[in-house]
Design a protein around this motif. Structure first.
Motif, short mmCIF file in Angstrom:
data_model
loop_
_atom_site.label_atom_id
_atom_site.label_comp_id
_atom_site.label_asym_id
_atom_site.label_seq_id
_atom_site.Cartn_x
_atom_site.Cartn_y
_atom_site.Cartn_z
N TYR A 50 -24.66 24.40 -55.44
CA TYR A 50 -23.38 25.09 -55.55
C TYR A 50 -23.64 26.47 -56.14
CZ TYR A 50 -21.72 20.25 -55.21
OH TYR A 50 -21.50 18.94 -54.81
N CYS A 51 -23.18 27.51 -55.46
CA CYS A 51 -23.44 28.88 -55.90
C CYS A 51 -22.14 29.66 -56.04
CB CYS A 51 -24.36 29.60 -54.92
SG CYS A 51 -26.03 28.88 -54.79
N PHE A 52 -22.12 30.60 -56.97
CA PHE A 52 -20.96 31.46 -57.18
C PHE A 52 -21.42 32.74 -57.87
CE2 PHE A 52 -21.41 28.46 -60.66
CZ PHE A 52 -21.34 29.26 -61.79
N GLY A 53 -20.63 33.80 -57.71
CA GLY A 53 -20.94 35.06 -58.36
C GLY A 53 -20.80 34.95 -59.86
N TYR A 54 -21.70 35.58 -60.60
CA TYR A 54 -21.66 35.52 -62.06
C TYR A 54 -20.31 35.98 -62.60
CZ TYR A 54 -23.19 36.19 -66.91
OH TYR A 54 -23.32 36.11 -68.27
N ASP A 55 -19.73 36.98 -61.92
CA ASP A 55 -18.45 37.52 -62.40
C ASP A 55 -17.25 36.67 -61.99
OD1 ASP A 55 -18.65 38.07 -59.72
OD2 ASP A 55 -18.33 40.23 -59.89
N GLN A 56 -17.49 35.55 -61.28
CA GLN A 56 -16.38 34.68 -60.89
C GLN A 56 -15.96 33.73 -62.01
OE1 GLN A 56 -18.26 33.73 -56.69
NE2 GLN A 56 -16.16 33.03 -56.72
N GLY A 57 -16.77 33.64 -63.05
CA GLY A 57 -16.40 32.77 -64.16
C GLY A 57 -17.58 32.02 -64.72
N GLY A 58 -17.30 31.20 -65.74
CA GLY A 58 -18.33 30.39 -66.38
C GLY A 58 -18.16 28.92 -66.06
#
Length: 292
Positions: free
Chosen positions: A124-132
């Motif tokens: 599962y991947c997401f942008g660092y700036d999308q949240g913690g």
């Protein structure tokens, strides 16, 4: 589309400061990359929220007997200005259970991994700036034998998109892509396909490679085996790419991802020799690789 917070999540988030100030002393082992803890320290007050701070580009979380919640703060040792260029990927352990994993930003929650999801090897991947990452234990009659855990990696967004591309993932690389891959990949080898093991459940294939020349490797995936002194290793790729054993040498390039070699560009070696020589003659080689 954001998921509605599960029951108990908002009180956990809103009461975070109070809980951190008045909760029980946490008992856990941690370094800058990995965290291992137990929810048994929360048993008398199951609404506790614990903060975890990690400062590496890769590592793991292992939460035994999960109760309450964890907030995982990934703070890599890079300039904060570069955070917007980072992608976070997590890979749950095979038997991870006992908690839901959410992506949290300013109090809003998006379900990332549901408790009980048994998708083998799913990342599962997401942008660092999308949240913690916000991890909440799910109600259990018996928390024994429950361990929520995952590996994490932080990487440049360009690298992440290469690893998780959804458009034409098995498309052959262009000459330019091959030459760039030679310069930027975690491993570059000349070798042959000795065997292929297909894993239908995981939708992946394992390529067993005999190495004729090792140009570069970031991790010791390719090693000397036996008394013959031959170099061998394994590279993973998608099952749909239909890789089969065959004659001839290839130039294998790719990335390390969660400790595994993932295939990038892999032209036949004679084709690589041609494109490398043509680019070198024109002075267009992005880097030197040594004798081809």
């Amino acid at each position: 589309m954001r998921s509605a917070p599960a029951a108990g999540l908002l009180p956990l988030l809103l009461g975070l400061r109070l809980l951190l100030g008045g909760g029980a002393a946490a008992q856990y082992s941690s370094d800058l990359c990995n965290w291992k803890g137990s929810g048994l320290t929360h048993e008398s007050h199951k609404k506790d929220v614990e903060q975890v701070y990690l400062r590496c580009s890769e590592g793991s979380i292992e939460w035994m007997y999960p109760t309450g919640a964890l907030i995982v703060n990934l703070r890599p040792n890079t300039s904060p200005a570069s955070y917007k260029h980072l992608t976070v990927c997590i890979k749950p352990f095979k038997d991870s259970a006992g908690a839901n994993i959410y992506l949290e930003k300013t109090g809003e929650l998006k379900l990332l991994v549901r408790d009980g999801d048994r998708s083998p090897s799913k990342v599962y991947c997401f942008g660092y700036d999308q949240g913690g990452l916000f991890i909440e234990a799910t109600p259990q009659q018996d928390i024994s034998r429950k361990i929520t855990g995952f590996q994490y990696e932080l990487m440049n967004k360009g690298i992440a998109s290469d690893l998780h591309t959804v458009s034409a993932p098995c498309r052959p690389c262009s000459d330019t892509e091959v030459l760039l891959a030679v310069c930027t990949s975690d491993f570059v080898i000349r070798g042959s396909i000795q065997d292929v093991t297909n894993q239908a459940e995981e939708q992946e294939s394992i390529i067993h490679v005999g190495v004729n020349k090792l140009y570069r490797q970031k991790s010791k995936v390719f090693q000397l085996t036996g008394e013959s002194g031959n170099w061998r290793g394994q590279i993973k790729t998608l099952l749909e790419c239909g890789v089969k054993p065959g004659d001839g040498d290839f130039l294998f390039t790719g990335r390390m991802h969660f400790g595994e070699a993932r295939l990038g560009c892999a032209p036949r070696f004679k084709d690589f020799q041609r494109m490398y020589k043509e680019a070198k003659d024109k002075g267009l080689n992005p880097c030197e690789i040594g004798p081809a």
